[in-house]
Design a protein around this motif. Sequence first.
Motif, PDB file in Angstrom:
ATOM      1  N   TYR A   1      -3.678   7.846   2.550  1.00 19.07           N
ATOM      2  CA  TYR A   1      -2.383   7.159   2.625  1.00 19.07           C
ATOM      3  C   TYR A   1      -2.134   6.464   1.278  1.00 19.07           C
ATOM      4  CZ  TYR A   1      -3.312   7.648   7.647  1.00 19.07           C
ATOM      5  OH  TYR A   1      -3.603   8.138   8.897  1.00 19.07           O
ATOM      6  N   PRO A   2      -1.491   7.153   0.345  1.00 18.90           N
ATOM      7  CA  PRO A   2      -1.330   6.598  -1.014  1.00 18.90           C
ATOM      8  C   PRO A   2      -0.488   5.316  -1.041  1.00 18.90           C
ATOM      9  CG  PRO A   2      -0.878   8.968  -0.965  1.00 18.90           C
ATOM     10  CD  PRO A   2      -0.963   8.508   0.455  1.00 18.90           C
ATOM     11  N   GLU A   3      -0.804   4.469  -2.004  1.00 19.97           N
ATOM     12  CA  GLU A   3      -0.033   3.267  -2.325  1.00 19.97           C
ATOM     13  C   GLU A   3       0.091   2.244  -1.201  1.00 19.97           C
ATOM     14  OE1 GLU A   3       0.843   2.838  -5.384  1.00 19.97           O
ATOM     15  OE2 GLU A   3       0.280   4.860  -6.005  1.00 19.97           O
ATOM     16  N   PRO A   4      -0.980   1.981  -0.461  1.00 20.70           N
ATOM     17  CA  PRO A   4      -0.852   0.903   0.543  1.00 20.70           C
ATOM     18  C   PRO A   4      -0.893  -0.461  -0.139  1.00 20.70           C
ATOM     19  CG  PRO A   4      -3.104   1.657   0.480  1.00 20.70           C
ATOM     20  CD  PRO A   4      -2.337   2.530  -0.483  1.00 20.70           C
ATOM     21  N   ILE A   5      -0.283  -1.447   0.485  1.00 10.92           N
ATOM     22  CA  ILE A   5      -0.386  -2.838   0.032  1.00 10.92           C
ATOM     23  C   ILE A   5      -1.612  -3.427   0.713  1.00 10.92           C
ATOM     24  CG2 ILE A   5       0.785  -5.055  -0.105  1.00 10.92           C
ATOM     25  CD1 ILE A   5       3.382  -3.327   0.495  1.00 10.92           C
ATOM     26  N   ILE A   6      -2.446  -4.130  -0.040  1.00 12.59           N
ATOM     27  CA  ILE A   6      -3.716  -4.631   0.485  1.00 12.59           C
ATOM     28  C   ILE A   6      -3.739  -6.151   0.431  1.00 12.59           C
ATOM     29  CG2 ILE A   6      -6.218  -4.647   0.172  1.00 12.59           C
ATOM     30  CD1 ILE A   6      -6.006  -1.875  -1.059  1.00 12.59           C
ATOM     31  N   ALA A   7      -4.224  -6.776   1.503  1.00  9.66           N
ATOM     32  CA  ALA A   7      -4.389  -8.230   1.529  1.00  9.66           C
ATOM     33  C   ALA A   7      -5.773  -8.559   2.081  1.00  9.66           C
ATOM     34  CB  ALA A   7      -3.308  -8.894   2.366  1.00  9.66           C
ATOM     35  N   LEU A   8      -6.464  -9.483   1.426  1.00  6.96           N
ATOM     36  CA  LEU A   8      -7.819  -9.871   1.800  1.00  6.96           C
ATOM     37  C   LEU A   8      -7.847 -11.296   2.323  1.00  6.96           C
ATOM     38  CD1 LEU A   8     -10.984  -9.561   1.697  1.00  6.96           C
ATOM     39  CD2 LEU A   8     -10.833 -10.411  -0.654  1.00  6.96           C
ATOM     40  N   ALA A   9      -8.459 -11.474   3.495  1.00 10.87           N
ATOM     41  CA  ALA A   9      -8.713 -12.806   4.050  1.00 10.87           C
ATOM     42  C   ALA A   9     -10.199 -13.089   3.878  1.00 10.87           C
ATOM     43  CB  ALA A   9      -8.321 -12.862   5.518  1.00 10.87           C
ATOM     44  N   SER A  10     -10.534 -13.958   2.943  1.00  7.77           N
ATOM     45  CA  SER A  10     -11.936 -14.273   2.677  1.00  7.77           C
ATOM     46  C   SER A  10     -12.226 -15.708   3.094  1.00  7.77           C
ATOM     47  CB  SER A  10     -12.250 -14.084   1.189  1.00  7.77           C
ATOM     48  OG  SER A  10     -11.707 -15.133   0.418  1.00  7.77           O
TER      49      SER A  10
ATOM     50  N   ALA B   1      -7.848  -9.154  10.577  1.00  9.57           N
ATOM     51  CA  ALA B   1      -7.504  -8.041   9.685  1.00  9.57           C
ATOM     52  C   ALA B   1      -6.072  -7.566   9.932  1.00  9.57           C
ATOM     53  CB  ALA B   1      -8.487  -6.886   9.883  1.00  9.57           C
ATOM     54  N   PHE B   2      -5.652  -7.545  11.192  1.00  6.93           N
ATOM     55  CA  PHE B   2      -4.279  -7.152  11.516  1.00  6.93           C
ATOM     56  C   PHE B   2      -3.290  -8.157  10.931  1.00  6.93           C
ATOM     57  CE2 PHE B   2      -0.563  -7.286  14.383  1.00  6.93           C
ATOM     58  CZ  PHE B   2      -0.125  -5.970  14.259  1.00  6.93           C
ATOM     59  N   GLY B   3      -3.602  -9.453  11.048  1.00 13.33           N
ATOM     60  CA  GLY B   3      -2.727 -10.475  10.486  1.00 13.33           C
ATOM     61  C   GLY B   3      -2.624 -10.366   8.979  1.00 13.33           C
ATOM     62  N   ALA B   4      -3.746 -10.035   8.313  1.00 12.09           N
ATOM     63  CA  ALA B   4      -3.710  -9.840   6.865  1.00 12.09           C
ATOM     64  C   ALA B   4      -2.832  -8.652   6.498  1.00 12.09           C
ATOM     65  CB  ALA B   4      -5.132  -9.630   6.337  1.00 12.09           C
ATOM     66  N   ALA B   5      -2.931  -7.565   7.284  1.00 15.12           N
ATOM     67  CA  ALA B   5      -2.095  -6.386   7.036  1.00 15.12           C
ATOM     68  C   ALA B   5      -0.618  -6.708   7.267  1.00 15.12           C
ATOM     69  CB  ALA B   5      -2.536  -5.236   7.939  1.00 15.12           C
ATOM     70  N   LEU B   6      -0.337  -7.519   8.285  1.00 14.14           N
ATOM     71  CA  LEU B   6       1.051  -7.933   8.553  1.00 14.14           C
ATOM     72  C   LEU B   6       1.622  -8.718   7.380  1.00 14.14           C
ATOM     73  CD1 LEU B   6       1.136  -9.175  12.260  1.00 14.14           C
ATOM     74  CD2 LEU B   6       2.451  -7.279  11.288  1.00 14.14           C
ATOM     75  N   LEU B   7       0.839  -9.665   6.866  1.00 11.78           N
ATOM     76  CA  LEU B   7       1.317 -10.471   5.752  1.00 11.78           C
ATOM     77  C   LEU B   7       1.534  -9.598   4.515  1.00 11.78           C
ATOM     78  CD1 LEU B   7      -0.924 -13.646   6.223  1.00 11.78           C
ATOM     79  CD2 LEU B   7       1.517 -13.423   6.714  1.00 11.78           C
ATOM     80  N   ALA B   8       0.632  -8.637   4.297  1.00 12.19           N
ATOM     81  CA  ALA B   8       0.812  -7.716   3.176  1.00 12.19           C
ATOM     82  C   ALA B   8       2.102  -6.924   3.334  1.00 12.19           C
ATOM     83  CB  ALA B   8      -0.382  -6.764   3.089  1.00 12.19           C
ATOM     84  N   GLN B   9       2.350  -6.438   4.550  1.00 13.29           N
ATOM     85  CA  GLN B   9       3.569  -5.669   4.813  1.00 13.29           C
ATOM     86  C   GLN B   9       4.808  -6.520   4.609  1.00 13.29           C
ATOM     87  OE1 GLN B   9       3.814  -3.309   8.545  1.00 13.29           O
ATOM     88  NE2 GLN B   9       5.755  -4.365   8.892  1.00 13.29           N
ATOM     89  N   GLY B  10       4.766  -7.742   5.136  1.00 15.78           N
ATOM     90  CA  GLY B  10       5.928  -8.615   5.055  1.00 15.78           C
ATOM     91  C   GLY B  10       6.264  -9.078   3.656  1.00 15.78           C
ATOM     92  N   LEU B  11       5.292  -9.003   2.740  1.00 20.10           N
ATOM     93  CA  LEU B  11       5.550  -9.375   1.352  1.00 20.10           C
ATOM     94  C   LEU B  11       6.467  -8.387   0.647  1.00 20.10           C
ATOM     95  CD1 LEU B  11       1.962 -10.487   0.281  1.00 20.10           C
ATOM     96  CD2 LEU B  11       3.977 -11.967   0.353  1.00 20.10           C
ATOM     97  N   HIS B  12       6.543  -7.151   1.156  1.00 21.38           N
ATOM     98  CA  HIS B  12       7.270  -6.104   0.444  1.00 21.38           C
ATOM     99  C   HIS B  12       8.343  -5.406   1.273  1.00 21.38           C
ATOM    100  CE1 HIS B  12       4.845  -5.808  -3.313  1.00 21.38           C
ATOM    101  NE2 HIS B  12       3.949  -6.417  -2.557  1.00 21.38           N
ATOM    102  N   TYR B  13       8.327  -5.572   2.593  1.00 24.40           N
ATOM    103  CA  TYR B  13       9.274  -4.840   3.426  1.00 24.40           C
ATOM    104  C   TYR B  13       9.978  -5.796   4.391  1.00 24.40           C
ATOM    105  CZ  TYR B  13       6.668  -0.751   1.792  1.00 24.40           C
ATOM    106  OH  TYR B  13       6.063   0.203   1.014  1.00 24.40           O
ATOM    107  N   PRO B  14      11.234  -5.538   4.728  1.00 23.37           N
ATOM    108  CA  PRO B  14      11.944  -6.379   5.700  1.00 23.37           C
ATOM    109  C   PRO B  14      11.447  -6.114   7.113  1.00 23.37           C
ATOM    110  CG  PRO B  14      13.306  -4.512   5.067  1.00 23.37           C
ATOM    111  CD  PRO B  14      12.095  -4.453   4.195  1.00 23.37           C
TER     112      PRO B  14
END
Length: 307
Positions: free
Chosen positions: A47-56, A268-281
């Motif tokens: 899946y090319p070009e995914p947006i990635i967010a890390l919760a550390s 991990a799902f919440g991190a993916a949601l935040l990554a998605q919301g940073l770039h898409y409506p």
Amino acid sequence: MALSIGISSGKGCWKTCLIEDGRVLDASSFEDAKSTFTHIEQLCAWYPEPIIALASHLATPFCQLSTLSENASQLFSAFPHSADEERDGFPQFLSALSSISLTSYGLPDIKHLFSVPVHRKLYRNPMGDASLLCSVATLLYRMRLRDAPWPQMRFYFLSIDGSTRNIAVVEDGRIIDGIGKDARLLQPAVQGLPEDAETLAQAFWESLSQDLAGLMAIHHLEDIVLRDDSAHAGHNNSAEAALEHLGHLHQIYLFPDDEPATHGFEVAFGAALLAQGLHYPGLAAEVVERLLSPRTLAQQFYHDDER
């Protein structure tokens, strides 16, 4: 495609979640950073070009993952109590991950949110790491899917995983306060005090009751949403034990567990949601607007004039 990957790390347990427009395409768990990166590398090939967010577990502001990678050694030196399995390979993981994605972010801990008033940051330490932020993001997203209005999202979010417990105060969908504690780091005030399991459990629940009472005196909210992060059934400090100790005093609601695809992957799902919301409506963007204000997003780990 609105593809994003959320990553949670800590305590020797790594989890990843790949989503497309809020729909889970892959959820996986790993024991170390190396196997986690191998899987993410494969996902990026499929899946090319995914947006990635890390919760550390690192207490950092919102930043580009490349910035986090550049300062990893300094960050770990500030966390002498971090377990070895959490440190091993982590700087290399950050460097490798930032090299395969130009749109990758390190998510902030609660203390770096601008929705939290400055005066509270002066006397609360710690306030909860990025995993707490991501758990709240998942809950808010699910509430919005059920058409809950933001003004109704007023509660204490309590996360317990046996050795740690975190509380976030949510008002109108924004985090305004928080308390994070790790029972593994508690030290007896007087040497020689007993540290048996029963005594430690008593200290855990009494200190939690004290913190909740203090927050309630300030914020005057009534409802508590409880999430059990305990990996072992029957753990002394689990959600079941929390209901036993606190249920007669407070109105407690269990974290909604009706999404099999994300069960155990809420961070991990919440991190993916935040990554998605940073770039898409969409709904994910609404959650980002509530939890990550423009000022939070504008932060840098180091100001340019400090480099």
